[in-house]
Design a protein around this motif. Structure first.
Motif, short mmCIF file in Angstrom:
data_model
loop_
_atom_site.label_atom_id
_atom_site.label_comp_id
_atom_site.label_asym_id
_atom_site.label_seq_id
_atom_site.Cartn_x
_atom_site.Cartn_y
_atom_site.Cartn_z
N ARG A 89 41.97 58.40 52.55
CA ARG A 89 40.63 57.81 52.44
C ARG A 89 40.10 57.64 53.85
NH1 ARG A 89 41.70 53.51 49.58
NH2 ARG A 89 41.36 51.85 51.08
N PRO A 90 39.09 58.43 54.24
CA PRO A 90 38.64 58.42 55.65
C PRO A 90 37.85 57.17 55.99
CG PRO A 90 37.24 59.86 54.34
CD PRO A 90 38.34 59.39 53.42
N ASP A 91 37.69 56.97 57.29
CA ASP A 91 36.87 55.87 57.81
C ASP A 91 35.40 56.28 57.68
OD1 ASP A 91 35.57 53.92 59.22
OD2 ASP A 91 36.78 54.10 61.04
N ALA A 92 34.68 55.56 56.82
CA ALA A 92 33.28 55.93 56.56
C ALA A 92 32.41 55.76 57.78
CB ALA A 92 32.74 55.09 55.40
N GLY A 93 32.81 54.89 58.71
CA GLY A 93 31.97 54.62 59.87
C GLY A 93 32.26 55.50 61.07
N ALA A 94 33.30 56.37 60.97
CA ALA A 94 33.66 57.20 62.11
C ALA A 94 33.12 58.61 61.92
CB ALA A 94 35.18 57.25 62.27
N ALA A 95 32.87 59.28 63.02
CA ALA A 95 32.40 60.67 62.96
C ALA A 95 33.49 61.55 62.36
CB ALA A 95 32.04 61.15 64.36
N GLN A 96 33.10 62.48 61.55
CA GLN A 96 34.07 63.36 60.90
C GLN A 96 34.82 64.17 61.95
OE1 GLN A 96 34.65 63.25 57.65
NE2 GLN A 96 36.32 64.73 57.80
N ALA A 97 36.16 64.18 61.85
CA ALA A 97 36.95 64.95 62.79
C ALA A 97 36.73 66.45 62.55
CB ALA A 97 38.43 64.61 62.64
N PRO A 98 36.69 67.22 63.62
CA PRO A 98 36.38 68.65 63.47
C PRO A 98 37.53 69.47 62.91
CG PRO A 98 36.84 68.13 65.75
CD PRO A 98 36.82 66.82 65.02
N ASP A 99 38.72 68.92 62.86
CA ASP A 99 39.88 69.68 62.38
C ASP A 99 40.57 68.90 61.28
OD1 ASP A 99 40.92 67.58 63.80
OD2 ASP A 99 41.47 68.78 65.55
N ALA A 100 41.87 69.09 61.16
CA ALA A 100 42.61 68.42 60.10
C ALA A 100 43.00 66.99 60.46
CB ALA A 100 43.87 69.22 59.78
N SER A 101 42.52 66.48 61.57
CA SER A 101 42.85 65.12 61.97
C SER A 101 41.97 64.12 61.23
CB SER A 101 42.70 64.96 63.49
OG SER A 101 41.35 65.16 63.86
N HIS A 102 42.33 62.84 61.38
CA HIS A 102 41.63 61.76 60.68
C HIS A 102 41.13 60.77 61.73
CE1 HIS A 102 43.51 63.20 56.91
NE2 HIS A 102 44.55 63.46 57.71
N ALA A 103 39.82 60.55 61.76
CA ALA A 103 39.21 59.71 62.79
C ALA A 103 39.23 58.25 62.38
CB ALA A 103 37.78 60.16 63.05
N VAL A 104 39.46 57.37 63.35
CA VAL A 104 39.38 55.92 63.17
C VAL A 104 38.42 55.39 64.24
CG1 VAL A 104 40.62 53.73 63.17
CG2 VAL A 104 41.74 55.79 62.31
N GLY A 105 37.39 54.68 63.81
CA GLY A 105 36.40 54.17 64.74
C GLY A 105 36.89 52.98 65.54
N ASN A 106 35.98 52.30 66.20
CA ASN A 106 36.35 51.17 67.05
C ASN A 106 35.71 49.86 66.60
OD1 ASN A 106 33.82 52.08 67.78
ND2 ASN A 106 34.07 51.58 69.95
N ARG A 107 35.46 49.72 65.30
CA ARG A 107 35.02 48.44 64.76
C ARG A 107 36.27 47.64 64.40
NH1 ARG A 107 31.87 48.86 59.81
NH2 ARG A 107 33.22 50.63 59.37
N ASN A 108 36.57 46.65 65.19
CA ASN A 108 37.82 45.88 65.03
C ASN A 108 38.08 45.55 63.58
OD1 ASN A 108 38.88 42.83 64.75
ND2 ASN A 108 39.92 43.84 66.45
N ARG A 109 39.25 45.95 63.10
CA ARG A 109 39.83 45.76 61.78
C ARG A 109 39.09 46.49 60.65
NH1 ARG A 109 40.16 39.54 60.96
NH2 ARG A 109 40.15 39.66 63.23
N TRP A 110 37.78 46.74 60.80
CA TRP A 110 37.02 47.38 59.72
C TRP A 110 37.15 48.89 59.75
CZ3 TRP A 110 36.27 43.99 56.28
CH2 TRP A 110 35.97 42.68 56.62
N SER A 111 37.29 49.47 60.92
CA SER A 111 37.48 50.92 61.01
C SER A 111 38.93 51.24 60.64
CB SER A 111 37.18 51.42 62.42
OG SER A 111 35.83 51.21 62.76
N ARG A 112 39.13 52.15 59.70
CA ARG A 112 40.49 52.42 59.24
C ARG A 112 40.53 53.73 58.46
NH1 ARG A 112 38.03 48.73 56.10
NH2 ARG A 112 38.17 48.93 53.84
N VAL A 113 41.73 54.28 58.35
CA VAL A 113 42.00 55.40 57.47
C VAL A 113 43.23 55.02 56.65
CG1 VAL A 113 43.43 56.58 59.19
CG2 VAL A 113 42.40 57.88 57.32
N VAL A 114 43.23 55.41 55.37
CA VAL A 114 44.30 55.02 54.45
C VAL A 114 44.94 56.28 53.88
CG1 VAL A 114 44.93 53.70 52.40
CG2 VAL A 114 43.03 52.91 53.86
#
Length: 907
Positions: free
Chosen positions: A13-38
């Protein structure tokens, strides 16, 4: 090693607030505790160890690359039907405030060094059945820029599927088999709670079901203040012919959460609630002891929100909610005065202060001539109006001690009225500067700090009652209000099991018990006392098993646990309702104390494994304890230096240790201690198989020691890190959760060989450490064997010396430890692969140490460290020969070259 048990995420489940990663990686933003990937992993098998692996790539402009809490990892556990299981404890993970279980993720520079932007993430944990799925959350914390996660996977944390005994679930023991479950059957598992008069209690918990069942029930029984049963019916309960009062708990899923509201009848003072099964063959368990809540309107946060942050306003609002009658004798509404008994205040127990006095001596926390001396720091002039945000020494320990106000307790009993008044004034100033939710120093909210401050407030309240003007009770009112506020906060911590099974839980419970027994007339006192008793009983039963084994890895904290238990014994025995816990402790403490005595070295030192704050003189500490709390099992040989007969006859040797002690009037005493006990908590020091060594009456090899309360030295070395201990690590990897297991003890001529297998290095390696010990302890050798797949392998080993030792290397790679006129010989020796490099560094640049005092045991200031590296393909084996003379090296070499040992370490 085997790759047959690797699992990739079934979903992410990707981080809705982070920019989509260009490859197979998973991006996590910098909003403390709210940015996450599951990441969701299914099809796992319960009762197995697993390791989550991924790689983190950070931005080149990242502003916090070296912090240890750069990001957070959380793990949720689910049964096959997707129901989430609320286990109370998971080996390998910590309880956290956001995710139920997890750990911190260090920034890329913590492991990769300066300039690194990438770092591996490894998290090893035990998966208790019936859980078969996990959700792994990578969460933003202190990162200033987004980061990416690549190659997430989970593997069984067993080095080879053909050898499940190598640290696998079949060898689980001790705390590894504990996850706080309470197994249910037809006989109820009873819990007793004190009530706030006329107020309900709410129990929130979870039932775990394995197989079909008819559900569970909670039997209910109330008693009045004298302990007499109150016959049912009770409000809101059901009844059958055989069960007079119960609440039904239907179980429709493999993990079913429940909420039970227990409303008392008139005159009820306590409730006993017993959880049981309807079907005697049902396989049901409580995931953990249920959380216990008062009505929402009695919760501290709600009271402060409605009444304001001031302590006296909170107390007045609370008493109004409880329907307390208007006090007599001219006191205002919301006054604490009707609930105070001067005689009880004079006799208020102070268990935590008593422990501190026994541990540190009477002068450790001093307040004299206008200055305070705390936490081994220099005296600091206390301003007339204290600044409660002060941090003059950049010390966590000093801040905790300062905020605790424990240094005011002695002044409360001073014969001079002016001194007592000044102490009360300091406490009042702290109260005014720290309204609810707005602390001057956030460390003041640490549970241990709050618990010590509650005791201090009780001491000062007694002084204020004794000295105060009858016409002006303002000091008494504010101190009393603060005591209620602190006790309510600590009660909520215990009721939610936030620190369950730890020394911290016992400290919080001891302080809360002191408040309850000192203010028995206060409406919440019975609730506080019973919560404290439940926590003390469950906590001590978790920390000290029936055989006397103490599950705490730190020898220092083991002594703190036993000291606290001994301090509490007279308080518990003095009250019939608390005496049963004293009986339980009495049976366990004798064996536990004997096990601790066995750890002492002949000069009275306690090896500083795991957290060892300050390296205080524990010989005198134990002497003060033995003098103050005499028991039949404390008699016998005196603690400390001895001219013979060591170890003590009949002293139990704690599991997970190798202990050898020798005394020789001519050659001097010698001692060897190795610890390979379980590493189960993320905050445990990474020191499995570390050791200390002394020979010829001198300590040579020691542990760096230190406390995580003061985590970093000038060069950033964390005291829990592997490099701060006498261990070896493969390819720069920090060890994780796991266990060491004694596999064999061999006799080779004049030496004994101890072989220890470990699982702390993860599924990529099979590791054995061998200790070769000459019978007279004139020398020893340490070897590590790492076996991996068919690829290159490198290993780093570390050896930490006493601060009084100077280490010298010659061009032929001979190594000498120099201490005055004495010399320690150290010879590297390879068995498989090659020895690449040897170097010496001192983690902290300091002037040479003077000749140590005889009691300057493992000193806090770290000494030089020897680093040696080995390399090879598939298998690397090698280590060091260490002896007080060249003849000892020759004896060790003969033992090491024996065919049996070489075969075990190279095959």
């Amino acid at each position: 090693m085997s790759e047959r048990h690797t699992f990739t995420p079934d979903s992410a489940r990707p981080d809705a607030g982070a920019a989509q990663a260009p490859d197979a990686s998973h991006a996590v933003g910098n909003r403390n505790r709210w940015s996450r990937v599951v990441f969701a992993f299914e099809r796992l098998i319960g009762d197995r160890w697993y390791e989550f692996n991924a790689y983190m790539i950070c931005a080149a402009a990242e502003g916090c690359p070296g912090v240890r809490d750069f990001a957070a990892i959380g793990v949720a556990f689910r049964a096959q039907d997707q129901s989430e299981i609320d286990f109370g404890r998971i080996p390998g993970l910590a309880r956290t405030s956001i995710d139920a279980h997890g750990d911190w993720i260090a920034g890329p520079m913590s492991e990769g060094g300066a300039g690194s932007i990438g770092a591996p993430i490894r998290c090893r944990f035990y998966l208790p059945a019936p859980a078969s799925q996990v959700g792994v959350t990578i969460r933003s914390w202190r990162n200033t820029h987004p980061f990416r996660i690549v190659q997430p996977e989970i593997r069984q944390a067993v080095p080879d599927a053909a050898h499940p005994e190598d640290g696998g679930p079949e060898s689980a023991r001790g705390w590894f088999g504990q996850d706080s479950r309470i197994v249910l059957g037809p006989r109820p598992a009873w819990l007793r709670h004190g009530l706030v008069p006329g107020r309900a209690l709410v129990f929130k918990g979870q039932v775990i079901a394995q197989g079909q069942s008819d559900g569970a029930l909670a039997q209910v029984s109330f008693r009045d203040a004298r302990g007499n049963p109150i016959p049912p019916p009770y409000p809101g309960t059901l009844a059958t012919l055989s069960i007079p009062a119960f609440l039904d708990i239907p179980v429709h899923r493999e993990a079913y959460r429940f909420t039970l509201k227990v409303s008392p009848p008139p005159q009820a003072a306590t409730v006993e609630i017993g959880f049981a099964t309807w079907d005697p063959d049902a396989r049901l368990a409580l995931a953990a002891a249920p959380d216990v809540f008062l009505d929402d309107e009695l919760r501290l946060a709600n009271l402060a929100e409605e009444a304001g942050p001031d302590a006296e306003a909170v107390l007045a609002h609370l008493l109004g909610r409880l329907g307390a009658p208007r006090p007599t004798q001219g006191a205002a509404a919301g006054s604490i005065l009707p609930y105070l008994d001067p005689a009880l205040l004079e006799e208020a127990p102070s268990p935590l202060r008593s422990v501190a006095l026994l541990r540190d001596g009477p002068d450790a926390a001093a307040w004299a001539d206008g200055s305070v001396s705390l936490a081994s720091c220099p005296a600091w002039a206390l301003p007339e109006v204290p600044d409660w945000g002060s941090d003059p020494f950049r010390s966590h320990a000093w801040r905790l001690a300062f905020q605790s106000l424990s240094w005011t307790c002695a002044a409360a009993g001073n014969p001079e009225r002016a001194v007592r008044d000044r102490a009360v004034a300091v406490a009042l100033a702290w109260s005014r500067a720290n309204p609810w939710g707005r602390p001057a120093d956030t460390l003041s909210l640490h549970p241990a700090c709050m618990a010590m401050r509650l005791e201090a407030m009780l001491c000062l309240l007694g002084a204020a009652m004794r000295d105060g003007d009858a016409a002006d009770r303002s000091a008494v009112e504010r101190l009393g209000a603060e005591i209620v506020r602190h006790a309510a906060a600590l009660a909520e911590i215990l009721a939610q099991h936030t620190v369950a099974g730890s020394l911290l839980e016992a400290q919080v419970a001891a302080s809360l018990m002191a408040a309850g027994v000192t203010l028995p007339a206060f409406p919440m006192a019975r609730h506080w006392t019973d919560l404290a008793m439940i926590a003390l009983r469950s906590g001590f039963e978790a920390m000290i098993d029936p055989e006397g084994a103490v599950t705490e890895p730190s020898y220092h904290r083991r002594l703190e646990i036993l000291t606290l238990a001994l301090v509490l014994m007279p308080v518990l025995k003095g009250r019939p309702d608390l005496a049963p816990l004293a009986d339980i402790l009495d049976l366990r403490l004798a064996r536990a104390w004997g096990g601790l005595i066995a750890l002492l070295e002949p000069d009275g030192a306690l090896p500083p494994f795991d957290d060892a704050p300050g390296h205080t003189d524990r010989y005198r500490w134990m002497g003060r304890v033995a003098a103050a709390h005499r028991h039949p099992w404390m008699t016998g040989p005196a603690v400390g230096p001895t001219s013979g007969g060591w170890p003590l006859p009949g002293a139990p040797i704690p599991s997970g240790t190798i202990l050898l002690r020798r005394t020789d009037a001519a050659a001097g005493w010698s001692a060897f201690t190795a610890d390979f006990s379980e590493q189960i908590h993320p905050q445990d020091h990474r020191d499995c198989t570390s050791f200390t060594f002394a020979t010829g009456g001198l300590r040579w090899i020691t542990e760096r020691g230190g406390s995580q309360a003061e985590p970093f030295g000038p060069r950033g070395l964390h005291p829990a890190a592997a490099r701060a201990h006498n261990i070896a690590i493969p390819e720069g990897r920090e060890p994780g959760a796991g266990v060491g297991t004694a596999r064999a003890t061999l006799t080779l001529g004049e030496a004994a060989v101890h072989l220890i297998e470990t699982s702390v290095h993860g599924p990529d390696y099979r590791h054995v450490r061998a200790f070769v010990l000459l019978n007279d302890l004139a020398g020893m050798a340490v070897f590590d064997r790492f076996l991996t797949g068919d690829r290159p392998l490198s290993v780093e080993g570390f050896l930490h010396f006493d601060p009084s030792v100077v280490v010298a290397l010659d061009p032929s790679h001979r190594i000498f430890g120099l201490r005055g006129e004495r010399r320690l010989h150290i010879v590297p020796h390879g068995l498989a692969g090659r020895i690449d490099d040897i170097g010496v560094h001192r983690p902290w640049a300091e002037p040479p140490a003077p000749v140590p005092h005889p009691r300057a045991h493992h000193r806090a200031r770290p000494g030089p460290c020897l680093r040696y590296t080995l390399s090879g393909v598939r298998c690397v084996a090698g280590g060091l020969l260490i002896a007080g003379a060249s003849a000892g090296i020759a004896r060790l070499m003969r033992a090491v070259e024996a065919a049996g040992l070489r075969r075990r370490l190279t095959e």
